[in-house]
Write a protein that holds these residues in place. Sequence first.
Motif, PDB file in Angstrom:
ATOM      1  N   GLU A 185       0.842  -1.191   0.000  1.00 28.85           N
ATOM      2  CA  GLU A 185       0.000   0.000   0.000  1.00 28.85           C
ATOM      3  C   GLU A 185       0.881   1.246   0.000  1.00 28.85           C
ATOM      4  OE1 GLU A 185      -3.015   0.229   2.939  1.00 28.85           O
ATOM      5  OE2 GLU A 185      -3.689  -1.849   2.670  1.00 28.85           O
ATOM      6  N   ASN A 186       0.348   2.305  -0.555  1.00 24.93           N
ATOM      7  CA  ASN A 186       1.029   3.596  -0.632  1.00 24.93           C
ATOM      8  C   ASN A 186       2.274   3.574  -1.510  1.00 24.93           C
ATOM      9  OD1 ASN A 186       0.704   6.320   0.147  1.00 24.93           O
ATOM     10  ND2 ASN A 186       2.447   6.154   1.550  1.00 24.93           N
ATOM     11  N   VAL A 216       6.239   3.479  -9.395  1.00 22.27           N
ATOM     12  CA  VAL A 216       6.711   2.133  -9.061  1.00 22.27           C
ATOM     13  C   VAL A 216       5.616   1.114  -9.376  1.00 22.27           C
ATOM     14  CG1 VAL A 216       7.625   0.646  -7.233  1.00 22.27           C
ATOM     15  CG2 VAL A 216       8.263   3.066  -7.310  1.00 22.27           C
ATOM     16  N   GLN A 217       4.350   1.482  -9.163  1.00 20.40           N
ATOM     17  CA  GLN A 217       3.241   0.617  -9.559  1.00 20.40           C
ATOM     18  C   GLN A 217       3.306   0.299 -11.056  1.00 20.40           C
ATOM     19  OE1 GLN A 217      -0.735   1.728  -8.365  1.00 20.40           O
ATOM     20  NE2 GLN A 217      -0.012   2.802  -6.535  1.00 20.40           N
ATOM     21  N   LEU A 218       3.676   1.299 -11.845  1.00 21.97           N
ATOM     22  CA  LEU A 218       3.743   1.116 -13.302  1.00 21.97           C
ATOM     23  C   LEU A 218       4.898   0.201 -13.688  1.00 21.97           C
ATOM     24  CD1 LEU A 218       2.930   4.798 -14.294  1.00 21.97           C
ATOM     25  CD2 LEU A 218       1.500   2.798 -14.799  1.00 21.97           C
ATOM     26  N   MET A 219       6.030   0.302 -12.996  1.00 19.21           N
ATOM     27  CA  MET A 219       7.134  -0.632 -13.240  1.00 19.21           C
ATOM     28  C   MET A 219       6.687  -2.056 -12.919  1.00 19.21           C
ATOM     29  SD  MET A 219      10.339   1.313 -11.427  1.00 19.21           S
ATOM     30  CE  MET A 219      10.363   3.094 -11.299  1.00 19.21           C
ATOM     31  N   ALA A 262      16.988  -1.442 -10.948  1.00 17.78           N
ATOM     32  CA  ALA A 262      16.373  -0.470 -10.039  1.00 17.78           C
ATOM     33  C   ALA A 262      15.966  -1.088  -8.703  1.00 17.78           C
ATOM     34  CB  ALA A 262      15.151   0.161 -10.709  1.00 17.78           C
ATOM     35  N   TRP A 263      16.092  -2.404  -8.564  1.00 17.13           N
ATOM     36  CA  TRP A 263      15.571  -3.098  -7.387  1.00 17.13           C
ATOM     37  C   TRP A 263      16.002  -2.490  -6.048  1.00 17.13           C
ATOM     38  CZ3 TRP A 263      11.665  -6.006  -6.305  1.00 17.13           C
ATOM     39  CH2 TRP A 263      11.625  -6.689  -5.090  1.00 17.13           C
ATOM     40  N   PRO A 264      17.277  -2.140  -5.838  1.00 24.76           N
ATOM     41  CA  PRO A 264      17.655  -1.595  -4.527  1.00 24.76           C
ATOM     42  C   PRO A 264      16.895  -0.330  -4.143  1.00 24.76           C
ATOM     43  CG  PRO A 264      19.601  -2.209  -5.784  1.00 24.76           C
ATOM     44  CD  PRO A 264      18.438  -2.279  -6.727  1.00 24.76           C
ATOM     45  N   TYR A 265      16.372   0.394  -5.127  1.00 26.19           N
ATOM     46  CA  TYR A 265      15.715   1.673  -4.863  1.00 26.19           C
ATOM     47  C   TYR A 265      14.190   1.554  -4.792  1.00 26.19           C
ATOM     48  CZ  TYR A 265      20.283   2.274  -6.929  1.00 26.19           C
ATOM     49  OH  TYR A 265      21.617   2.127  -7.218  1.00 26.19           O
ATOM     50  N   ARG A 295      11.586  -1.453  -1.294  1.00 25.15           N
ATOM     51  CA  ARG A 295      10.840  -1.190  -0.051  1.00 25.15           C
ATOM     52  C   ARG A 295       9.337  -1.328  -0.239  1.00 25.15           C
ATOM     53  NH1 ARG A 295      11.578   5.452   0.096  1.00 25.15           N
ATOM     54  NH2 ARG A 295      12.803   5.397  -1.826  1.00 25.15           N
ATOM     55  N   TRP A 296       8.892  -1.288  -1.514  1.00 25.90           N
ATOM     56  CA  TRP A 296       7.467  -1.410  -1.795  1.00 25.90           C
ATOM     57  C   TRP A 296       7.089  -2.773  -2.395  1.00 25.90           C
ATOM     58  CZ3 TRP A 296       9.787   3.304  -3.769  1.00 25.90           C
ATOM     59  CH2 TRP A 296       9.530   4.429  -2.970  1.00 25.90           C
ATOM     60  N   LEU A 297       8.087  -3.610  -2.696  1.00 26.92           N
ATOM     61  CA  LEU A 297       7.818  -4.824  -3.475  1.00 26.92           C
ATOM     62  C   LEU A 297       8.316  -6.079  -2.749  1.00 26.92           C
ATOM     63  CD1 LEU A 297       8.983  -3.451  -6.952  1.00 26.92           C
ATOM     64  CD2 LEU A 297       6.644  -3.585  -6.109  1.00 26.92           C
ATOM     65  N   PRO A 298       7.590  -7.189  -2.891  1.00 28.22           N
ATOM     66  CA  PRO A 298       8.051  -8.456  -2.298  1.00 28.22           C
ATOM     67  C   PRO A 298       9.315  -8.967  -2.988  1.00 28.22           C
ATOM     68  CG  PRO A 298       5.709  -8.543  -2.859  1.00 28.22           C
ATOM     69  CD  PRO A 298       6.265  -7.314  -3.511  1.00 28.22           C
ATOM     70  N   GLN A 299      10.176  -9.638  -2.235  1.00 30.88           N
ATOM     71  CA  GLN A 299      11.407 -10.195  -2.796  1.00 30.88           C
ATOM     72  C   GLN A 299      11.108 -11.154  -3.942  1.00 30.88           C
ATOM     73  OE1 GLN A 299      14.584  -9.395  -2.086  1.00 30.88           O
ATOM     74  NE2 GLN A 299      15.344 -10.855  -3.622  1.00 30.88           N
TER      75      GLN A 299
END
Length: 773
Positions: free
Chosen positions: A335-336, A341-344, A371-374, A377-381
């Motif tokens: 959420e939030n 990032v949602q579009l990626m 871009a994963w390190p940046y 925080r919003w995405l599951p591994q």
Amino acid sequence: MKEYKRLQSVPFWFFFWLFCYCSLLVNAQNNLSFSAQASSSSMEKNHEPKLAIDGDSNTHWRSRPDDENAWIVLKFPGATEVIKVDINFAPSTVPNEAFNLQYLLNGEWRTFHKVTDNIAHKVEVNLKKPQLIDRVRLIAIDGQEMQLNEVQLWGQKYADTSGLENKPILVNQSGYNLYRSKRFTAPEVEDNTSFAIVNSRSGEVEFTGKVVGEKGDFSNFNPLSEDEFLVKINGLESFPFRIGPNWIERVTYRNMVDFMLGARHYVGTVDDIRQISFAWRDGDFFNWSMQSLVAMYLSNPEAYERMERKGHYISNEEFPEKYRGLWGKLEPFAENTPDIVQLMHWDADVKISQRLDHEMQKAELAHFLYAWPYIKRWLPQQNFDLIYQYVKDNWEKEAVSKHSLSQYNKSKAHNLLSLKTQLGTTKGEMPPGFSVIPNLMMYEVATRVGDVDAEKYFEAAYNQMDWMVKHLDWADPMTTKGQRMSEHMTLRAFAYFYHQFPERSPKGIPDKVNEWAQMMLDRSENLWDFRKYSQEEWTPPGWNETGNILGFPAAVFAACGILTNKPIVQEMEMLAWSHIENAFGRNPTGRQFSYKGPEEVEGVDLGWYSRHKGGIGLLEDVQFVFDGSPKSFHYPNYPEVGDLGWTEGWVQFNTAFNMSMAYMANYYTDIILENKGNGNYTIALTAPLNFDYMQTDVAKIKIVNQAGESLLVSLKEASPLAVKLIGSLQIKENRVVVGEKKLSLDKDDRIILTYGYGYFERCLVLPVSNIEK
């Protein structure tokens, strides 16, 4: 009545003679062939194509006997309304039995008249509807050679007047950025004519200058005001415009993200399943969406993180059975999560779920992994793990699955480690060097996770870049503007390699980029500061080149980071801004490229003539569509041509603009640390963040020591119209102090101040020994 009697006394023969003379004069003026340039598929010695339009009955053009599809093209100086064509075959030849008359539209020759079963040496073609074109091709379809004594086209030049709503002085209708290049075009205004920049509210003249080369420069006019301004010249005036900090970013950033939200396939503004569409509507084999989204975010993260969240996760379960499996392999984002990032996540999810393996599509996934390190925080591994494994399994795969139609499968092999020497067409599908950045990113990602195969990606990128340095010919438009909206891929590859791997990059990159810059400047010496396709052609023949203009600044800013000659850099920066100005009204049509520009873009007065409704993309109702741009027949200055040529938005056009805005943000981002004495320091960040002049904008800069420990410094704008955000810190007793937070320093340490991420990270590196305690 007296005048009438006087006319009655004039002999009848005088009127008859006058009528005949005027008829001959009109016909002579209307034989458009005399103003054309002729070219042909082949020719025999002493029978050049120009002899078919020289008005001499004793000369003729002749194709070679082995030329089975002989053709001749007549190209006019501008748009021409053709109503009749006379074709005269050489008296000594057998006339062609079958041939077509064609015009060029959107890169394709289209037939507007067919002739079959012909036996006559003279063929008259009277068109039912006038054909407004800038070139005509006569092509034999009977397999025979062609011999033409004379080709005559009758009609009018520049007949349409639908484009006359614009102003006589052409400007960026929305506005200009403070402290950046600012120009206008004033067609047919003589050199050294004075111009004035006038405040629309007060009527006061606030800046003056001289017109040179039908254009004016007011780059040194930087008012700290929210007023509108006009350019005025001897009773002529422009549309009003504003000048402010980050003005172009202010009117486009939110629009850019909203376009990408609306243009998604299945879940955007329409939920239809569209042909040749996957993550995005209308053929996303080479739309570069993922890399444009990543570049936008890395270049200016604060701007995108602070945006209102309009998107949300949409489960596949909410849709009918026919949508099952089209997305959903990736676990949802948190959420939030910022829209960008949602579009990626959306782009990657569709590619993974549908197992898309076209080389352009799988190459895009490298940008997500990079871009994963940046964004993690919003995405599951799981998102990273699944994509990385898929990329590893498919990167070297030669074949492509059935989802790729032949028209989008020009690649000889889809192995991204192979050397790519094949140039694409003006469609824009295979720009030189498209595999360089993805391979370098995969090298960095693989190195980061400890993959023993990492070096193979670097080697592939090196071989590709080395080949480009040695073999690309900038004089060939197909290596530059001929790549249409994908041209930026090439110069970005040069810049990425040069900056990210300075010690390992191939030799010759600076010289090669300098040659490119010189070529671009040579092709831009005109009243619009517009980079032409070639010395002869303004735009790629027949194409709607909207995305090329929008993406060109990305190529320029990438190159400027390598160029060292300051005057050339300044001229190149001007070119980047002149193309943004072109898209916002400084062009022969006087129109901004979006049909809905006046309602969607602050300050735009005149949008594009029309929009394309329907089509594969169904983009007409999406926010911020770039619908059209001037065609070759509008240049150098024929606004009366009006709405001529193909008009249609394309995701590829918007992503080219996205990329330009990302590279522009990075190029102008700067960090300064100023010593105020007694261990007190001021940090000044220049970045496109001050959009709303009515509120105080804030941002954070990271400070990192040599051990990798960090803290954040809060900054805020110094004034409503400031271009810099300011913060403060203390350095004392081998510590950086920001409020209650402290960062320890060793005597041999250094501090790094950073803004942006990854390859767009801007750093100020200061050894502790150089910092006054």
